[in-house]
Design a protein around this motif. Structure first.
Motif, PDB file in Angstrom:
ATOM      1  N   LEU A 175       6.460   5.396   0.357  1.00 53.84           N
ATOM      2  CA  LEU A 175       6.896   3.560   0.097  1.00 53.84           C
ATOM      3  C   LEU A 175       6.664   2.884   1.115  1.00 53.84           C
ATOM      4  O   LEU A 175       6.854   2.060   0.218  1.00 53.84           O
ATOM      5  N   ALA A 176       7.294   3.518   1.957  1.00 49.72           N
ATOM      6  CA  ALA A 176       6.895   2.183   3.464  1.00 49.72           C
ATOM      7  C   ALA A 176       5.492   2.012   3.303  1.00 49.72           C
ATOM      8  O   ALA A 176       5.471   0.953   2.911  1.00 49.72           O
ATOM      9  N   ARG A 223      -0.284  -1.221   2.990  1.00 49.97           N
ATOM     10  CA  ARG A 223      -0.674   0.190   3.496  1.00 49.97           C
ATOM     11  C   ARG A 223      -1.309   1.445   2.448  1.00 49.97           C
ATOM     12  O   ARG A 223      -0.947   2.715   3.124  1.00 49.97           O
ATOM     13  N   THR A 224      -1.576   0.799   1.652  1.00 51.62           N
ATOM     14  CA  THR A 224      -1.853   2.571   0.289  1.00 51.62           C
ATOM     15  C   THR A 224      -3.568   2.812   0.713  1.00 51.62           C
ATOM     16  O   THR A 224      -3.416   3.732   0.242  1.00 51.62           O
ATOM     17  N   SER A 243       1.371   1.332 -10.860  1.00 53.04           N
ATOM     18  CA  SER A 243       1.028   2.466 -11.495  1.00 53.04           C
ATOM     19  C   SER A 243       1.018   3.481 -10.398  1.00 53.04           C
ATOM     20  O   SER A 243       0.855   4.590 -10.067  1.00 53.04           O
ATOM     21  N   VAL A 244       0.719   2.939  -9.296  1.00 51.18           N
ATOM     22  CA  VAL A 244       0.040   3.908  -8.377  1.00 51.18           C
ATOM     23  C   VAL A 244       1.457   4.994  -7.551  1.00 51.18           C
ATOM     24  O   VAL A 244       1.119   5.888  -7.117  1.00 51.18           O
ATOM     25  N   LEU A 293       1.558   8.245  -6.582  1.00 51.88           N
ATOM     26  CA  LEU A 293       2.452   9.074  -5.438  1.00 51.88           C
ATOM     27  C   LEU A 293       3.686   9.412  -5.511  1.00 51.88           C
ATOM     28  O   LEU A 293       4.649   9.747  -5.531  1.00 51.88           O
ATOM     29  N   LEU A 294       4.193   9.303  -6.664  1.00 54.22           N
ATOM     30  CA  LEU A 294       4.648  10.118  -7.780  1.00 54.22           C
ATOM     31  C   LEU A 294       6.668  10.173  -6.973  1.00 54.22           C
ATOM     32  O   LEU A 294       7.285  11.101  -6.696  1.00 54.22           O
ATOM     33  N   GLN A 295       6.587   8.517  -7.020  1.00 52.13           N
ATOM     34  CA  GLN A 295       8.020   8.531  -6.512  1.00 52.13           C
ATOM     35  C   GLN A 295       8.763   8.000  -6.960  1.00 52.13           C
ATOM     36  O   GLN A 295       8.294   6.836  -8.372  1.00 52.13           O
ATOM     37  N   PRO A 296      10.250   8.138  -7.548  1.00 50.42           N
ATOM     38  CA  PRO A 296      10.989   7.200  -8.402  1.00 50.42           C
ATOM     39  C   PRO A 296      10.570   6.062  -8.719  1.00 50.42           C
ATOM     40  O   PRO A 296      10.321   4.928  -8.009  1.00 50.42           O
ATOM     41  N   TRP A 297      10.639   5.667 -10.050  1.00 50.50           N
ATOM     42  CA  TRP A 297      10.513   3.859 -10.226  1.00 50.50           C
ATOM     43  C   TRP A 297      11.169   3.443  -9.604  1.00 50.50           C
ATOM     44  O   TRP A 297      10.950   1.942  -9.792  1.00 50.50           O
TER      45      TRP A 297
END
Length: 481
Positions: free
Chosen positions: A314-315, A321-322, A350-351, A356-360
């Protein structure tokens, strides 16, 4: 003598096309304009940092505009259901006029104000100031709320053109304000003592206030609206309106922008722009009927989605920095300007939720804190659309490929080169996929993958595959999409 009236400014910080202000003046008495900062009522939905920067500027502009017409703005802090009845009693006002706000907390706030005023024999009158039509007045053939955008938009268009905007009053007879009002600086909106001035660059791009809204609307209708259908998808050019923060704070009304667009001509580009106004209306329609939308997936089956919450991922996304240039450009633009191009918002969202499967909800919370146009309805509805869990959502299998999206919508790299300057010397052919660039091109451009610029947090193909695998675990996900 006619008693004065209070005009309670909420999400409608303007003088033109303001039905609540018009109604307050229609009584023939003096008017006391009031703004109440009620963080207690807003709770977790108090304006985020970027929005508070904007609010401070907008209140300064509104205060000056009101003072020039004879009715200075009274600023107050506290619970509205306490502040407004006390002001009504002190001034002898029998009525309070305000705009209706769709946010759940604001609806509760208005109810409490209504009850407190009624107990004292006074009245609260709510008016349509932030939408074309109130959500509870728009229903399908069965009398139920709309859950899908397209039939909602058709119904809105079939209802006819919005009313003609009201002019701003030339003069406002101001009531004598009681002692005890707050100074703008004392509201603590921005900057926060002890914190860095992270919004230092905002002023170079934005002019909060009604005059700034009018100027931006004029520029947009004179130039960009004629190529909006294609220009809106190109983040490297000024192809969008930039009106979202002005609409969010009500410095311009949707009726004003609607009629300004109509006056600009009848092209397909203008119809595309008007559909964006209707998407905003639809978002508020959803929020009105589904007040849990900011926190809960509207499709129940998505509440069991196997998120992989990871603070480090998330950070990295928050800081740009993806390793995906188009996403990183957007996140850096957001931090520097308080705004992000809409196409890039979709790619970045979307990414986060799929690759990354992080909570919306975590992404929505970051946007809430960093966007000057952070609007509870639009932010929540748009994140749910991307995540696939809204009532009218992106299909479950739609996983934006950030490389292909970058190459399609930033083909010359103007956007990435502006916001990710460490990649500026790479040729267009590899700019959106620097990890695939030949070593000699990387050396010539001064790029070292993993050092001067990060490698992708996850391979695009791998990210898509695991997003689809996660979605496949949901009972009924395919049918829901």
């Amino acid at each position: 003598m006619t008693p004065p009236a209070l005009i309670w400014f909420r999400h409608d910080l303007r003088l033109a096309d303001h039905p609540a202000l018009t109604a307050a003046l229609a009584g023939g008495g003096r008017v006391l304009p009031v703004f109440v900062l009620d963080d207690g009522a807003a709770g977790q939905w108090r304006p985020g940092g970027a929005a508070r920067w904007w609010l401070k500027g907008s209140l300064a502009a509104l205060s000056a505009d009101l003072a020039a017409r004879g009715a200075p703005l009274l600023l107050a802090r506290g619970r509205a259901e306490t502040v407004l009845p006390a002001l009504a009693a002190a001034t002898g006002a029998a009525e309070v006029h305000a705009g209706r706000v769709t946010d759940p907390w604001a609806r509760d706030q208005a109810r409490r104000v209504h009850e407190a005023l009624a107990d004292a024999g006074r009245a609260l009158h709510l008016h349509t100031t932030m939408l074309l039509r109130e959500p509870h007045l728009v229903a399908n053939g069965s009398g139920r709320p709309y859950a899908v955008y397209t039939p909602f938009a058709k119904a809105m268009l079939a209802a006819g053109e919005p009313g003609i905007p009201l002019p701003a009053p030339a003069a406002i007879p101001g009531a004598e304000p009681p002692a005890g009002g707050e100074a703008l600086e004392s509201l603590g909106l921005y900057p926060v003592p002890g914190e860095p001035d992270w919004a230092a660059e905002f002023g170079a791009r934005w002019q909060p206030g009604e005059a700034g809204a009018a100027a931006r609307l004029a520029r947009f209708t004179a130039a960009a609206i004629g190529r909006y259908a294609t220009g809106r998808n190109r983040p490297g050019i000024e192809g969008s309106s930039g009106l979202s923060p002005h609409l969010r704070w009500g410095e311009v009304s949707p009726r004003q922008v609607w009629h300004a667009a109509r006056a600009a001509g009848g092209s397909a580009d203008i119809e595309t722009w008007l559909k964006e106004i209707l998407w905003r209306e639809f978002s508020h329609h959803l929020l009105w009927h589904r007040p849990d939308m900011p926190d809960q997936c509207l499709r129940a089956e998505f509440r069991d989605f196997p998120w992989r919450a990871d603070a480090a991922l998330l950070a990295a996304w928050q800081r740009g920095r993806t390793g995906y240039p188009i996403v990183d450009a957007g996140m850096r633009q957001l931090w520097r300007t308080g705004w992000m191009h809409n196409r890039v918002r979709m790619i970045a969202a979307s990414v986060l939720v799929k690759h990354l499967l992080q909570p919306w909800q975590d992404g929505a919370a970051w946007f809430w804190e960093t966007l000057v146009d952070a609007d509870l309805a639009s932010n929540s509805a748009s994140w749910q659309w991307v995540a696939g869990c809204g009532t009218d959502a992106s299909p479950y299998f739609r996983v934006f490929n950030p490389v292909l999206q970058g190459e399609k919508f930033d083909p010359d790299g103007a956007y990435v080169r502006r916001w990710v300057p460490e990649l500026a010397k790479l040729p267009d052919a590899v700019l959106h996929r620097p990890w695939e660039a030949p070593a000699e091109l990387l050396r010539a451009a001064g790029v070292t993958p993993g050092a001067t610029y990060p490698r992708p947090l996850v391979d695009p193909a791998e990210g898509r595959a695991r997003a689809l695998a996660a979605l496949a675990t949901l009972r009924g996900a395919r049918g829901a999409a």
